[in-house]
Design a protein around this motif. Sequence first.
Motif, PDB file in Angstrom:
ATOM      1  N   GLY A  78       0.793  -1.222   0.000  1.00 31.46           N
ATOM      2  CA  GLY A  78       0.000   0.000   0.000  1.00 31.46           C
ATOM      3  C   GLY A  78       0.824   1.270   0.000  1.00 31.46           C
ATOM      4  O   GLY A  78       1.893   1.338  -0.610  1.00 31.46           O
ATOM      5  N   HIS A  79       0.322   2.261   0.717  1.00 30.20           N
ATOM      6  CA  HIS A  79       0.983   3.568   0.756  1.00 30.20           C
ATOM      7  C   HIS A  79       2.414   3.472   1.281  1.00 30.20           C
ATOM      8  O   HIS A  79       3.305   4.154   0.775  1.00 30.20           O
ATOM      9  N   ARG A  80       2.614   2.614   2.290  1.00 27.64           N
ATOM     10  CA  ARG A  80       3.970   2.475   2.834  1.00 27.64           C
ATOM     11  C   ARG A  80       4.921   1.892   1.801  1.00 27.64           C
ATOM     12  O   ARG A  80       6.080   2.296   1.714  1.00 27.64           O
ATOM     13  N   ALA A  81       4.446   0.954   0.991  1.00 28.80           N
ATOM     14  CA  ALA A  81       5.288   0.398  -0.076  1.00 28.80           C
ATOM     15  C   ALA A  81       5.632   1.475  -1.095  1.00 28.80           C
ATOM     16  O   ALA A  81       6.782   1.600  -1.521  1.00 28.80           O
ATOM     17  N   ALA A  82       4.643   2.266  -1.478  1.00 25.05           N
ATOM     18  CA  ALA A  82       4.888   3.349  -2.439  1.00 25.05           C
ATOM     19  C   ALA A  82       5.878   4.363  -1.855  1.00 25.05           C
ATOM     20  O   ALA A  82       6.780   4.840  -2.559  1.00 25.05           O
ATOM     21  N   GLN A  83       5.743   4.686  -0.574  1.00 19.42           N
ATOM     22  CA  GLN A  83       6.674   5.614   0.067  1.00 19.42           C
ATOM     23  C   GLN A  83       8.097   5.070   0.046  1.00 19.42           C
ATOM     24  O   GLN A  83       9.041   5.804  -0.249  1.00 19.42           O
ATOM     25  N   TRP A  84       8.246   3.777   0.348  1.00 15.36           N
ATOM     26  CA  TRP A  84       9.577   3.185   0.313  1.00 15.36           C
ATOM     27  C   TRP A  84      10.142   3.178  -1.093  1.00 15.36           C
ATOM     28  O   TRP A  84      11.322   3.445  -1.299  1.00 15.36           O
ATOM     29  N   MET A  85       9.309   2.856  -2.072  1.00 12.80           N
ATOM     30  CA  MET A  85       9.775   2.860  -3.467  1.00 12.80           C
ATOM     31  C   MET A  85      10.330   4.221  -3.841  1.00 12.80           C
ATOM     32  O   MET A  85      11.394   4.333  -4.454  1.00 12.80           O
ATOM     33  N   LEU A  86       9.603   5.263  -3.476  1.00 11.73           N
ATOM     34  CA  LEU A  86      10.028   6.615  -3.832  1.00 11.73           C
ATOM     35  C   LEU A  86      11.235   7.069  -3.002  1.00 11.73           C
ATOM     36  O   LEU A  86      12.065   7.834  -3.487  1.00 11.73           O
ATOM     37  N   THR A  87      11.352   6.570  -1.776  1.00 12.32           N
ATOM     38  CA  THR A  87      12.481   6.930  -0.915  1.00 12.32           C
ATOM     39  C   THR A  87      13.794   6.365  -1.455  1.00 12.32           C
ATOM     40  O   THR A  87      14.818   7.051  -1.455  1.00 12.32           O
ATOM     41  N   ILE A  88      13.777   5.119  -1.916  1.00 10.45           N
ATOM     42  CA  ILE A  88      15.014   4.473  -2.360  1.00 10.45           C
ATOM     43  C   ILE A  88      15.258   4.618  -3.863  1.00 10.45           C
ATOM     44  O   ILE A  88      16.308   4.218  -4.359  1.00 10.45           O
ATOM     45  N   TYR A  89      14.322   5.209  -4.575  1.00 11.24           N
ATOM     46  CA  TYR A  89      14.359   5.289  -6.037  1.00 11.24           C
ATOM     47  C   TYR A  89      15.712   5.742  -6.593  1.00 11.24           C
ATOM     48  O   TYR A  89      16.284   5.103  -7.466  1.00 11.24           O
ATOM     49  N   SER A  90      16.241   6.828  -6.082  1.00 15.69           N
ATOM     50  CA  SER A  90      17.473   7.395  -6.649  1.00 15.69           C
ATOM     51  C   SER A  90      18.703   6.517  -6.390  1.00 15.69           C
ATOM     52  O   SER A  90      19.734   6.696  -7.034  1.00 15.69           O
ATOM     53  N   LEU A  91      18.601   5.567  -5.472  1.00  9.43           N
ATOM     54  CA  LEU A  91      19.722   4.687  -5.148  1.00  9.43           C
ATOM     55  C   LEU A  91      19.679   3.368  -5.913  1.00  9.43           C
ATOM     56  O   LEU A  91      20.610   2.568  -5.793  1.00  9.43           O
ATOM     57  N   MET A  92      18.617   3.163  -6.675  1.00  7.91           N
ATOM     58  CA  MET A  92      18.429   1.883  -7.353  1.00  7.91           C
ATOM     59  C   MET A  92      19.048   1.890  -8.746  1.00  7.91           C
ATOM     60  O   MET A  92      19.273   2.943  -9.334  1.00  7.91           O
ATOM     61  N   GLY A  93      19.275   0.691  -9.283  1.00  7.73           N
ATOM     62  CA  GLY A  93      19.783   0.544 -10.637  1.00  7.73           C
ATOM     63  C   GLY A  93      18.693   0.819 -11.664  1.00  7.73           C
ATOM     64  O   GLY A  93      17.522   1.025 -11.323  1.00  7.73           O
ATOM     65  N   VAL A  94      19.062   0.808 -12.908  1.00 11.22           N
ATOM     66  CA  VAL A  94      18.146   1.150 -14.008  1.00 11.22           C
ATOM     67  C   VAL A  94      16.918   0.250 -14.028  1.00 11.22           C
ATOM     68  O   VAL A  94      15.788   0.719 -14.136  1.00 11.22           O
ATOM     69  N   ARG A  95      17.123  -1.055 -13.910  1.00  6.51           N
ATOM     70  CA  ARG A  95      15.992  -1.990 -13.996  1.00  6.51           C
ATOM     71  C   ARG A  95      14.999  -1.782 -12.857  1.00  6.51           C
ATOM     72  O   ARG A  95      13.793  -1.759 -13.074  1.00  6.51           O
ATOM     73  N   ARG A  96      15.498  -1.606 -11.658  1.00  2.79           N
ATOM     74  CA  ARG A  96      14.607  -1.385 -10.503  1.00  2.79           C
ATOM     75  C   ARG A  96      13.909  -0.030 -10.597  1.00  2.79           C
ATOM     76  O   ARG A  96      12.740   0.090 -10.273  1.00  2.79           O
ATOM     77  N   ARG A  97      14.626   0.993 -11.022  1.00  2.00           N
ATOM     78  CA  ARG A  97      13.987   2.308 -11.181  1.00  2.00           C
ATOM     79  C   ARG A  97      12.855   2.245 -12.203  1.00  2.00           C
ATOM     80  O   ARG A  97      11.808   2.843 -12.008  1.00  2.00           O
ATOM     81  N   THR A  98      13.095   1.514 -13.290  1.00  2.00           N
ATOM     82  CA  THR A  98      12.054   1.366 -14.312  1.00  2.00           C
ATOM     83  C   THR A  98      10.820   0.701 -13.713  1.00  2.00           C
ATOM     84  O   THR A  98       9.688   1.136 -13.946  1.00  2.00           O
ATOM     85  N   LYS A  99      11.015  -0.347 -12.922  1.00  2.00           N
ATOM     86  CA  LYS A  99       9.904  -1.056 -12.304  1.00  2.00           C
ATOM     87  C   LYS A  99       9.180  -0.165 -11.297  1.00  2.00           C
ATOM     88  O   LYS A  99       7.945  -0.158 -11.242  1.00  2.00           O
TER      89      LYS A  99
END
Length: 123
Positions: A78-99
Motif C-alpha cells: 500500500g501507501h507504505r510500499a509506495a513511500q519506500w519505493m520513492l524513498t530508495i528510487y534514486s539509489l536503485m539501478g536502471v531496472r529497478r527504477r524502471t519497475k
Amino acid sequence: MISAVDIAKMAGILEGEGCFYLTRQSKPGWKGCPRITLIMTDRDIVEWVAVRWGVRVLPQKQGKKAHYKPQYRAEVVGHRAAQWMLTIYSLMGVRRRTKIREVTALWRAGWGKGDNAKKICCP
C-alpha cells in the motif's frame, strides 16, 4: 526517523533481493496495491528490513530438498510500499527504477480500480 545509512542499506538489499510490483486485491474497492517483497534465507537481514517496514517476518514453505535452507519473507503493502519505493528510487539501478516508475504510475492512475471502488490501495 530512519537514517540515510539505513536507507542506503535498504536500497542495497532490495536491489539484490527485492521484488516490486502492483497486486490486484480480491475485495471490491481494494485494488491496485503497490507491494515490495523480500525473501531470503538470512533471517537477520529479513528481520532488519521488517522492523523498518513495521511488519513481521513470515516463514516460507520449506524447499523440496532436505538440504535447502529455510526462507523468510517480509512484505510491505500500500501507501507504505509506495513511500519506500520513492524513498530508495534514486539509489536503485536502471531496472529497478524502471519497475518502480511503472508501479507508482499505475498506482497513481488507479490501475484496476472498479467503477464503485472507493479506494485504489490497501491500507
